[in-house]
Design a protein around this motif. Structure first.
Motif, PDB file in Angstrom:
ATOM      1  N   UNK A  45      -4.585  -2.829   7.079  1.00  0.00           N
ATOM      2  CA  UNK A  45      -5.787  -2.513   5.855  1.00  0.00           C
ATOM      3  C   UNK A  45      -7.084  -2.656   6.598  1.00  0.00           C
ATOM      4  N   UNK A  46      -7.640  -3.519   7.561  1.00  0.00           N
ATOM      5  CA  UNK A  46      -8.930  -3.224   8.059  1.00  0.00           C
ATOM      6  C   UNK A  46      -9.219  -1.847   8.776  1.00  0.00           C
ATOM      7  N   UNK A  47      -8.236  -1.484   9.411  1.00  0.00           N
ATOM      8  CA  UNK A  47      -8.267  -0.266  10.165  1.00  0.00           C
ATOM      9  C   UNK A  47      -8.379   1.088   9.204  1.00  0.00           C
TER      10      UNK A  47
ATOM     11  N   UNK B 263       3.935   0.218   5.981  1.00  0.00           N
ATOM     12  CA  UNK B 263       2.461   0.588   5.478  1.00  0.00           C
ATOM     13  C   UNK B 263       2.156  -0.903   4.582  1.00  0.00           C
ATOM     14  N   UNK B 264       0.740  -1.278   4.711  1.00  0.00           N
ATOM     15  CA  UNK B 264       0.541  -2.619   4.118  1.00  0.00           C
ATOM     16  C   UNK B 264      -0.151  -2.630   2.898  1.00  0.00           C
ATOM     17  N   UNK B 265      -0.400  -1.338   2.332  1.00  0.00           N
ATOM     18  CA  UNK B 265      -1.001  -1.322   0.723  1.00  0.00           C
ATOM     19  C   UNK B 265      -1.957   0.014   0.844  1.00  0.00           C
TER      20      UNK B 265
ATOM     21  N   UNK C  99       4.564  -1.585   2.062  1.00  0.00           N
ATOM     22  CA  UNK C  99       4.180  -1.613   0.464  1.00  0.00           C
ATOM     23  C   UNK C  99       4.746  -0.552  -0.189  1.00  0.00           C
ATOM     24  N   UNK C 100       4.981  -0.709  -1.605  1.00  0.00           N
ATOM     25  CA  UNK C 100       5.566   0.239  -2.204  1.00  0.00           C
ATOM     26  C   UNK C 100       4.702   1.525  -2.350  1.00  0.00           C
ATOM     27  N   UNK C 101       5.585   2.634  -2.464  1.00  0.00           N
ATOM     28  CA  UNK C 101       4.999   4.117  -2.532  1.00  0.00           C
ATOM     29  C   UNK C 101       4.295   4.279  -3.975  1.00  0.00           C
ATOM     30  N   UNK C 102       3.259   4.612  -3.837  1.00  0.00           N
ATOM     31  CA  UNK C 102       2.387   4.644  -5.134  1.00  0.00           C
ATOM     32  C   UNK C 102       1.791   6.284  -5.488  1.00  0.00           C
ATOM     33  N   UNK C 103       2.871   7.236  -4.825  1.00  0.00           N
ATOM     34  CA  UNK C 103       2.344   8.488  -5.482  1.00  0.00           C
ATOM     35  C   UNK C 103       1.530   9.126  -4.328  1.00  0.00           C
ATOM     36  N   UNK C 104       1.604   8.652  -3.269  1.00  0.00           N
ATOM     37  CA  UNK C 104       0.652   9.426  -2.141  1.00  0.00           C
ATOM     38  C   UNK C 104       1.337  10.523  -1.631  1.00  0.00           C
TER      39      UNK C 104
END
Length: 618
Positions: A436-438, A459-461, A499-504
């Motif tokens: 997430x920092x990156x 994927x972390x979020x 992390x869950x898929x959120x529609x990206x």
């Protein structure tokens, strides 16, 4: 006796290079920021390995030359270096004489390194002047205070490269003695061009160029070395030699120039038009004290919903994985023409871009991608690093920031991907924190491009593109895997760790990897120890074409997939799944290959429907 022999070797090499005008990689290494006053330091240096790492105690930083020659900018593991040492090199020393021209008196003198893997300590005339961490990022050192015009100086580069520490980026470099599967020969030390440059004390340090297609303008953000209240900064934009914009402003780090362009011409893989740009710094009397040549393309990339857009139009990315390895130079192309050729070969195979994989490519590669019209994804060499280590994270973040800043102006670069397949169990949330920092650091440095936080899973979020990898070889099983589930969600390789898929926006940015060796008529004659790839090799060349086409059809047919990346453009060492051989020769009928990868999505849907019907009828 050894010193005398080395001196003769170096002298012979210098005479030969002079007589034949053959400096390895002689072209200017930074095409978007080019000056005329520069000296290429590639060629014959001397070196000493320091396996015991006792060189500091032996005062090697005071050396006037070592016993053996090496050709820079090729790493000592490569044949082109003249060394070809394949075992681990934890430390080594380089030396060469550098002469400062008399007419550089009064100017700022910069010593530039395109890339040194990994930690480099720079000495001049026995004095330590700079330390740099990062095997992929470029750096410049102001050596004005350490040298005089007309002088000859001893330049020493001390390299430390502890690959097995897992505290530094390594990419695909093998942590075993030999290459295996998809891990290859190591790269130590200097692997990109080294050069000297003379700049006015009040010269231009850098200038960010941001294309703003909707407002038909380029935005220029200059940064200067020394600020002079009476100096001015001038920008000229040219279209095939004709000036289409010119403006002068005070030379200030607070200056922003919005260059409105009439009859704007856009850049795309189909029409890669580039504007030439001239930057000048003028003194109070209007005299030019610094001049830099540059260029830029007018293009816009963004995600709208789940779709990738180029220049406000939906654009399907047909990418190929490019690892940037060469049989004679490892990470370093033997010449500039080879960089150009690699892109031409990919375009001839039907691809419109490349995911540049586990290596930060040199700036001249981006130059040819810009010139030829070829999309690129920028990625770090993150493999080999312990993603759960705070020290490794610090090393990674610093290096990545330098890489993003360096390549911001590249027209062809349309996405950032700092991490790849971070498949390691998290410890105290450190892997997720780094990921997430990156992501947020990259977005702060560049808000104009999408970011793939971790290609291929975990994927972390936060990510702009949810990118997954699959090497399922059977097309029917691949179709089942990539189809949306009953809840409308796409395939996720490691759902328990991502992390869950959120529609990206969703991409398959690795698939295929089908093994085939050019020389064999069937895959059955090759032993498993002789080569490596994904899945069981096809038995015949026709089976290869059929499997390839059906896999590509499946990916193209899925409406929720906004682009793909096929593995890979060339074979690399033991990995025999390239479209071309490692030495860039043909393996297949390229007309058939091109038709497969450039096929329309509508046609692919028809062929997938037919494939499913035929399988169900059996």
């Amino acid at each position: 006796m050894k010193k005398t022999l080395l001196s003769l070797l170096l002298l012979s090499s210098a005479i030969f290079a002079s007589a034949n005008s053959e400096i390895p990689r002689p072209e200017y290494p930074r095409p978007q920021f080019e000056r005329t006053e520069w000296i290429n330091l590639n060629g014959t240096w001397s070196y000493e390995f320091d396996f015991s790492q006792s060189g500091l105690e032996r005062s090697l930083f005071k050396s006037k030359g070592f016993d053996r020659p090496i050709t820079v900018p090729f790493c000592p593991e490569s044949p082109l270096s003249g060394v070809n040492h394949k075992d681990f090199i934890n430390a080594m020393w380089y030396h060469r004489k550098i002469s400062i021209p008399q007419n550089w008196d009064g100017k700022r003198i910069l010593l530039n390194f395109g890339g040194v893997d990994y930690k480099s300590t720079i000495y001049l005339n026995g004095e330590e002047i700079f330390v740099h961490y990062g095997g992929s990022s470029s750096f410049a050192i102001d050596i004005t205070a350490y040298v005089k015009a007309g002088s000859e100086n001893d330049l020493i580069v001390y390299v430390q490269d502890d690959l097995r520490s897992q505290l530094q980026t390594a990419g695909k470099q093998s942590r075993r003695l030999y290459s295996y599967s998809c891990l290859y020969t190591r790269v130590t030390g200097i692997w990109q061009t080294v050069w000297l440059e003379a700049v006015s004390k009040g010269g231009l340090k850098l200038c960010r160029i941001t294309p703003d297609l909707d407002n038909k303008q380029f935005v220029f953000e200059p940064v200067f070395y020394d600020l002079d209240l009476n100096a001015t900064f001038k920008v000229r934009v040219l279209d095939n030699g004709k000036e289409v914009y010119s403006q002068k402003v005070p030379a200030s780090d607070n200056a922003f120039i919005s260059a409105k362009i009439k009859n704007i011409k856009t850049w795309s893989p189909e029409s890669p038009f580039l504007y030439d740009i001239e930057f000048s710094v003028l003194d109070a009397e209007g005299n030019t004290i610094d001049k830099v040549k540059s260029y830029a393309g007018m293009r816009k990339v963004e995600l709208r919903g789940k779709t990738f857009y180029l220049n406000n139009e939906p654009y399907y990315q047909r990418l190929v994985l490019d690892q940037g390895y060469y049989p004679d130079g490892q990470w370093t192309a033997p010449d500039d023409e080879q960089l150009k050729k690699d892109i031409i070969l990919a375009k001839e195979a039907g691809f419109n871009g490349a995911r540049l994989h586990q290596k930060v490519f040199e700036q001249r590669y981006f130059y040819w991608a810009d010139k030829l019209g070829y999309l690129t994804w920028g990625e770090s060499a993150s493999w080999g690093m312990d993603w759960t280590s705070p020290l490794a994270a610090r090393n990674m973040i610093t290096e990545w920031e330098e890489c993003v800043a360096r390549d911001y102006n590249a027209t062809s670069l349309v996405a950032w991907s700092p991490l790849n397949e971070t498949w390691k169990e998290d410890i105290d949330g450190q892997r997720a924190r780094l990921t997430n920092d990156l992501y947020f650091i990259t977005k702060r440095l560049d808000r104009t491009r999408p970011v793939v936080s971790a290609s291929g899973g975990y994927h972390a979020g936060f990510t702009d593109i949810y990118a997954e990898h699959t090497y399922v070889q059977d097309p029917i099983e691949l179709y089942k895997q990539l189809s949306l589930d009953e809840n409308g969600y796409p395939y996720i390789h490691h759902p328990n760790f991502s992390a869950p898929y959120k529609g990206e926006a969703y991409m398959i940015d690795e698939f295929g990897g089908i093994q085939w060796i050019k020389e064999m008529k069937t895959a059955e004659v090759a032993g498993t120890d002789e080569f490596w790839g994904y899945g069981k090799p096809p038995r015949t060349i026709e089976e290869f074409y059929k499997r390839l086409e059906e896999q590509v059809n499946v990916v193209l047919s899925m409406d929720h997939i906004t682009g793909f990346c096929y593995t890979q453009i060339v074979d690399v060492e033991l990995e025999k799944n390239g479209i071309y051989t490692y030495d860039r020769n043909l393996k297949f009928d390229m007309e058939r290959i091109r038709k497969i990868f450039s096929k329309s999505r509508e046609q692919a849907k028809l062929e997938v429907a037919k494939m499913l019907s035929e399988r169900n009828a059996r």
